[in-house]
Design an enzyme around this catalytic site. Structure first.
Site, mmCIF file in Angstrom:
data_model
loop_
_atom_site.group_PDB
_atom_site.id
_atom_site.type_symbol
_atom_site.label_atom_id
_atom_site.label_comp_id
_atom_site.label_asym_id
_atom_site.label_seq_id
_atom_site.Cartn_x
_atom_site.Cartn_y
_atom_site.Cartn_z
ATOM 1 N N CYS A 198 0.823 -1.207 0.000
ATOM 2 C CA CYS A 198 0.000 0.000 0.000
ATOM 3 C C CYS A 198 0.860 1.262 0.000
ATOM 4 C CB CYS A 198 -0.887 0.025 1.242
ATOM 5 S SG CYS A 198 -1.651 -1.541 1.640
ATOM 6 N N GLU A 238 -12.045 -7.358 7.406
ATOM 7 C CA GLU A 238 -11.955 -5.911 7.477
ATOM 8 C C GLU A 238 -13.308 -5.287 7.136
ATOM 9 O OE1 GLU A 238 -8.878 -4.666 4.825
ATOM 10 O OE2 GLU A 238 -7.263 -5.238 6.184
ATOM 11 N N SER A 261 -9.119 -2.050 7.824
ATOM 12 C CA SER A 261 -7.948 -1.840 6.990
ATOM 13 C C SER A 261 -7.005 -0.885 7.704
ATOM 14 C CB SER A 261 -8.370 -1.227 5.654
ATOM 15 O OG SER A 261 -7.282 -0.609 5.006
#
Length: 412
Positions: free
Chosen positions: A29, A292, A319
């Protein structure tokens, strides 16, 4: 990070552009999500090579670190150094210090205790809270800050964070280099690592202190908190570094949903009002495997009517990129009869981050005494029936044997 609200995207072409540019290369990410966080935790624990966490995949440097990893493995074999020699209680404390400083994902509060359990000892979640009270939050990385994660590596990465916080760390811990943390940092300084990577950052017109703030100038301490109260006697977690200060204390009416899908539909269909405290339950480790709640948190975050006024509480998880007043890991979870199972629409809920509290403070919109609330919850508990558990196979094996999220959600 730009805010995109409902109705702002007007064409398929615009959607395609976001898909092509949102994650322009391979890797983790571009924010301090769980993947980025756990890279940093691996390095902070001493289990990954110094400077390897968050290394951009597009740089030639990654080949160098790959070769170093191979040599490191052979060196560990030669010296008979095993994970047990590295993953000591002191190493875990070091990792929690770094987690607080970088604004790491709340999922590390599952993963680190689970790893510690495999090594034969329990990592008390209260240690996270204790350290987060006093560790300066120095990294300006999304979602708690402004910049993407690759800029943290350009600013010196986890080693630079460790240098800034060396007074809080045990520098004598063993690492995968076969050397101590202190020796690793000295080696990086001597070979010019910090001067070399800052050249990348200069390309962005930024200085190191834009990304890693000087400790003495830092006003925020820590990034996550353990909340407790009559909703979560064992605890719950929140990433307060990603919460606007005006929502650190909030009292509002509960609106309860028994799955994320139900809550998501309510949010996107305009059935949620500002000020509400949303509950998503039966999504804990034993309830559904603890997924999540990203679909719902993002729906709230992009709705200007809700994103600065609605609290979300769940026995599921989030998340690492979640922002806003989102409380997860509520324990005991609903499926085992935790208090979250007995919350009803209209109950008054108080979130108090500063004092680490999460409580029902009223019934049907009216404030009540603790004794009155306890009596009502005991009555609700007598009427409650555990929902049917529908999972099968390997999933059932996990949900039937998972421990509390606050212990690490591992299989007992």
């Amino acid at each position: 990070m730009s805010e995109i609200g409902r109705g702002d995207i007007t064409s398929d072409k615009e959607i395609r552009n976001y898909r092509l540019t949102g994650c322009p290369s391979c890797g983790a990410c571009q924010f301090m999500g769980t993947a980025s966080t756990m890279q940093c935790m691996a390095e902070a624990l001493g289990m990954a090579l110094p400077g390897s966490a968050l290394l951009p995949t597009s740089l030639r440097d990654i080949l160098d670190w790959s070769r170093k990893a191979g040599y490191a493995v052979m060196n560990l074999v030669d010296k008979n150094i095993t994970p047990k020699d590295i993953l000591t209680p002191e190493a875990f404390k070091n990792a929690i210090v770094i987690h607080a400083a970088i604004g790491g994902s709340t999922n590390a509060m599952i993963h680190l205790p689970a790893i510690a359990h495999e090594l034969g000892y329990e990592l008390d979640p209260d240690l996270f809270d204790e350290l987060n009270h006093k560790i300066p939050h120095i990294c300006n990385i999304t979602p708690s800050g402004k910049y993407p994660t690759e800029l943290l590596w350009y600013a010196g990465g986890i080693p630079m964070v460790q240098l800034a916080l060396k007074d809080y760390l045990d520098l004598d811990v063993m690492t995968v280099t076969g050397k101590t943390l202190k020796e690793n940092l000295e080696e990086l300084e001597n070979e010019g690592f910090f001067e070399r990577v800052i050249g990348y950052l200069n390309n962005y017109g930024l200085k190191r202190e834009d990304i890693i703030k000087p400790v003495k100038e830092t006003k925020l301490f820590g990034s996550v908190a353990v909340l407790k109260g009559n909703i979560a006697p064992e605890g719950a977690v929140i990433k307060y570094s990603a919460v606007n200060k005006n929502m650190w204390h909030h009292i509002g009416p509960a609106k309860v949903y028994n799955s994320e899908e139900e809550c998501y539909e309510a949010v996107v269909n305009g059935k949620v009002e500002p000020g509400m405290v949303l509950f998503i339950r039966y999504e804990g480790p034993q309830g559904s495997g603890m997924p999540e709640m990203l679909m719902t948190t993002e729906a709230i975050a992009v709705d200007p009517k809700l994103n600065d006024s609605v609290v979300l509480i769940t026995d599921g998880r989030f998340s690492g990129g979640t922002r806003g007043p989102c409380v997860g890991h509520v324990s005991p979870e609903a499926i085992v009869g935790g208090p979250i199972a007995f919350i009803e629409d209209g109950d008054l809920i108080e979130l108090d981050i500063e004092n680490r509290k999460l409580n029902v403070v009223g019934i049907n919109g009216e404030r009540c005494t603790n004794e009155e609330i306890e009596k009502i919850f005991n009555e609700r508990k007598l009427k409650w029936k555990e929902p049917e558990r529908k999972r099968k196979g390997v999933f059932k094996l996990y949900t039937d044997h998972a421990v509390s999220a606050m212990k690490g959600a591992y299989i007992k």
